[in-house]
Write a protein that holds these residues in place. Structure first.
Motif, PDB file in Angstrom:
ATOM      1  N   ILE A  29       0.767  -0.584   0.319  1.00 10.18           N
ATOM      2  CA  ILE A  29      -0.041  -0.013  -0.182  1.00 10.18           C
ATOM      3  C   ILE A  29       1.036   1.308   0.332  1.00 10.18           C
ATOM      4  N   SER A  30       2.092   0.893   0.348  1.00 10.58           N
ATOM      5  CA  SER A  30       2.726   2.366   0.686  1.00 10.58           C
ATOM      6  C   SER A  30       3.134   2.826  -0.527  1.00 10.58           C
ATOM      7  N   ASP A  31       3.338   1.647  -1.436  1.00  7.95           N
ATOM      8  CA  ASP A  31       4.413   1.815  -2.841  1.00  7.95           C
ATOM      9  C   ASP A  31       3.252   2.378  -3.737  1.00  7.95           C
ATOM     10  N   GLU A  32       2.338   2.277  -3.273  1.00  6.26           N
ATOM     11  CA  GLU A  32       1.313   2.763  -4.540  1.00  6.26           C
ATOM     12  C   GLU A  32       0.092   4.153  -3.585  1.00  6.26           C
ATOM     13  N   LEU A  33       0.881   4.421  -2.468  1.00  5.35           N
ATOM     14  CA  LEU A  33       0.003   5.325  -1.870  1.00  5.35           C
ATOM     15  C   LEU A  33       1.443   6.466  -2.356  1.00  5.35           C
ATOM     16  N   ASN A  34       2.798   6.543  -2.420  1.00  2.60           N
ATOM     17  CA  ASN A  34       4.188   6.974  -2.680  1.00  2.60           C
ATOM     18  C   ASN A  34       4.409   6.823  -4.439  1.00  2.60           C
ATOM     19  N   THR A  35       3.981   6.375  -4.676  1.00  2.00           N
ATOM     20  CA  THR A  35       3.209   6.253  -6.845  1.00  2.00           C
ATOM     21  C   THR A  35       2.258   7.981  -6.760  1.00  2.00           C
ATOM     22  N   ALA A  36       1.697   7.511  -6.281  1.00  2.00           N
ATOM     23  CA  ALA A  36      -0.137   8.273  -6.417  1.00  2.00           C
ATOM     24  C   ALA A  36       0.740   9.583  -6.254  1.00  2.00           C
ATOM     25  N   LYS A  38       4.235  11.181  -5.947  1.00  2.00           N
ATOM     26  CA  LYS A  38       4.711  11.623  -7.147  1.00  2.00           C
ATOM     27  C   LYS A  38       4.332  11.699  -8.779  1.00  2.00           C
ATOM     28  N   GLN A  39       3.136  11.213  -8.254  1.00  2.00           N
ATOM     29  CA  GLN A  39       2.238  11.398  -9.814  1.00  2.00           C
ATOM     30  C   GLN A  39       1.558  12.851  -9.807  1.00  2.00           C
ATOM     31  N   ASN A  72      -5.855  24.430  -9.727  1.00  2.00           N
ATOM     32  CA  ASN A  72      -6.241  22.561  -9.880  1.00  2.00           C
ATOM     33  C   ASN A  72      -5.313  21.470  -8.634  1.00  2.00           C
ATOM     34  N   ILE A  73      -6.164  20.846  -8.329  1.00  2.00           N
ATOM     35  CA  ILE A  73      -5.757  19.906  -7.468  1.00  2.00           C
ATOM     36  C   ILE A  73      -5.750  18.264  -7.476  1.00  2.00           C
ATOM     37  N   ASP A  74      -5.369  17.617  -8.709  1.00  2.00           N
ATOM     38  CA  ASP A  74      -5.414  16.476  -9.359  1.00  2.00           C
ATOM     39  C   ASP A  74      -4.366  15.224  -8.697  1.00  2.00           C
ATOM     40  N   THR A  75      -4.672  14.623  -8.392  1.00  2.00           N
ATOM     41  CA  THR A  75      -3.938  13.446  -7.091  1.00  2.00           C
ATOM     42  C   THR A  75      -3.665  11.720  -8.379  1.00  2.00           C
ATOM     43  N   GLY A  76      -2.336  11.456  -8.069  1.00  3.52           N
ATOM     44  CA  GLY A  76      -2.046  10.181  -9.238  1.00  3.52           C
ATOM     45  C   GLY A  76      -2.441   8.931  -8.835  1.00  3.52           C
ATOM     46  N   LYS A  77      -2.659   8.077  -9.241  1.00  2.99           N
ATOM     47  CA  LYS A  77      -3.699   6.976  -9.296  1.00  2.99           C
ATOM     48  C   LYS A  77      -2.842   5.851  -8.203  1.00  2.99           C
TER      49      LYS A  77
END
Length: 404
Positions: A29-36, A38-39, A72-77
């Motif tokens: 989960i932490s990897d997914e959130l870190n990637t999001a 960054k994106q 605009n605030i657009d989060t990563g996935k």
């Protein structure tokens, strides 16, 4: 419309979303959130506009100086999920010598840019690897050329919809979209009697890229307005665009639609619509000729209440509501570039569909220039000459846009 029927599109959306939820993944989960994180992106956009309106009637000339500031605030996935938040503020710079539709200055001509701060978009979306996008919340919806459904991007406060949308891409250039919305955030907001239109608004769009040079679409709109029953309707239509792949650079656009009364509409109506245009791209200029018809019978006419109306039937916005005798708009346009300045000149001839009334004519002109990648400028002019409908109207706009 009963509650069960109104809830049907939402139930379908929930059922479909259940079939596309992501399967367990090996990434933590932490990897997914870190990637999001960054994106994710944060951006700002500023648009200043000076608008002048002169009408040959009892109203005073209007001049509006407004600035729209957008964040605009657009989060990563993360596991396919992402979010978008878009905040708008429209500020008045200088005097208020115009009727914003909210400020009470009804002795001036209308410039529909009320000041205020609003959430323009706020949505949660899920995107799968098989081309499915599911979004819920307040969102901007632009379909085809926006003749039936659009965000009215010209006004400082955009039109957005509250609800749910499911988009699906298939193979062979086929895509589909269905939506159910329960509130329209109109350009007259964020406050005031006309800021919102509540109801049940169902949309369907099917697009097929027949070839690189041809695109076919079918659409359907079922609108039920709670407090604007005269615009409750059901519209079905097709849209076709094509171009020659060799020889003269000719392209064309054909749209056909039929509109009937629905739900709580006060009148029984059945009206037709068509739009046909042909464009010829020469070395330095593109020429276009076209006709658009919104049928009318003297008591009612074909209406497009959720369209980006400023883009059609002239910049002067005389025909935001189709007259009961309908509208035939015949136009000629020339556009091109001169020293990196995008130029366009258009002539419109407006006549009734029923009867033999000549409403008037209109000249439009625009010049746009990109000063840099971040800064652009636009000058627009419109002059409507009335014959039997409305009053002579002149409008001038100067707009500067800056993107951070």
């Amino acid at each position: 419309m009963t509650t069960a029927v109104s809830a049907l599109p939402f139930a379908i959306t929930v059922a479909l979303s259940a079939t596309i939820l992501p399967t367990p993944v090996t990434a933590s989960i932490s990897d997914e959130l870190n990637t999001a994180v960054k994106q994710s992106s944060v951006s700002a956009h500023f648009r200043y506009r000076l608008e002048y309106v002169d009408q040959d009637n009892a109203l005073d000339d209007a001049i509006a100086s407004t600035l729209r500031s957008r964040l605009n605030i657009d989060t990563g996935k993360a596991y396919g999920f992402s979010a978008l938040l878009q905040l708008d503020n429209v500020s008045q710079l200088g005097g208020d010598n115009y009727n914003s539709t909210v400020n009470g200055n009804t002795n001036y001509s209308v410039v529909a840019d009320p000041k205020g701060t609003d959430i323009n978009q706020a949505l949660l979306r899920y995107q799968s690897d098989n081309g499915t996008v599911l979004s819920a919340g307040r969102q901007l919806v632009n379909q085809l050329n926006q003749r039936f459904l659009g965000g009215v991007g010209w006004r400082q406060n955009e039109q957005t919809l509250d609800g749910y949308r499911l988009q699906q891409s298939f193979k062979q250039g086929l895509s589909a979209e269905v939506g159910h919305y329960y509130n329209v955030n109109r350009v007259f907001g964020p406050e005031g009697a006309a800021a919102d239109q509540r109801g049940s608004f169902n949309t369907a769009l099917l697009q097929w890229q027949l070839s690189p040079a041809q695109q076919l679409a079918a659409f359907g709109y079922d609108f039920e307005f709670d407090s604007w029953a005269a615009r409750s309707s059901r519209t079905l239509g097709i849209d076709y665009q094509g171009k020659l792949t060799s020889g003269p650079k000719l392209s064309w656009h054909l749209a056909l639609a039929k509109q009937d009364d629905a739900h709580n509409a006060p009148l029984n109506v059945s009206h037709h619509y068509h739009r046909l245009s042909v464009s010829w791209a020469l070395e330095r200029v593109t020429l276009q000729a076209g006709q658009e018809r919104l049928a009318g019978d003297g008591q009612s006419a074909f209406q497009t209440p959720l369209a980006t109306l400023h883009a059609f039937s002239g910049f002067a916005d005389i025909f935001l509501n189709t007259p009961d005798n309908g509208l035939r708009d015949n136009w000629l346009q020339a556009s091109g570039k001169l020293n990196n300045v995008a130029l366009a000149v258009t002539y419109h001839r407006f006549d009734s569909d029923a009867g033999n009334s000549k409403y008037g004519s209109e000249w439009n002109a625009s010049a746009g220039y990109a000063v840099s990648k971040q800064l652009s400028a636009l000058l627009k002019l419109a002059h409507y000459s009335a014959d039997t409908l409305a009053a002579d109207t002149t409008k001038v706009w100067l707009m500067l846009s800056y993107q951070l």
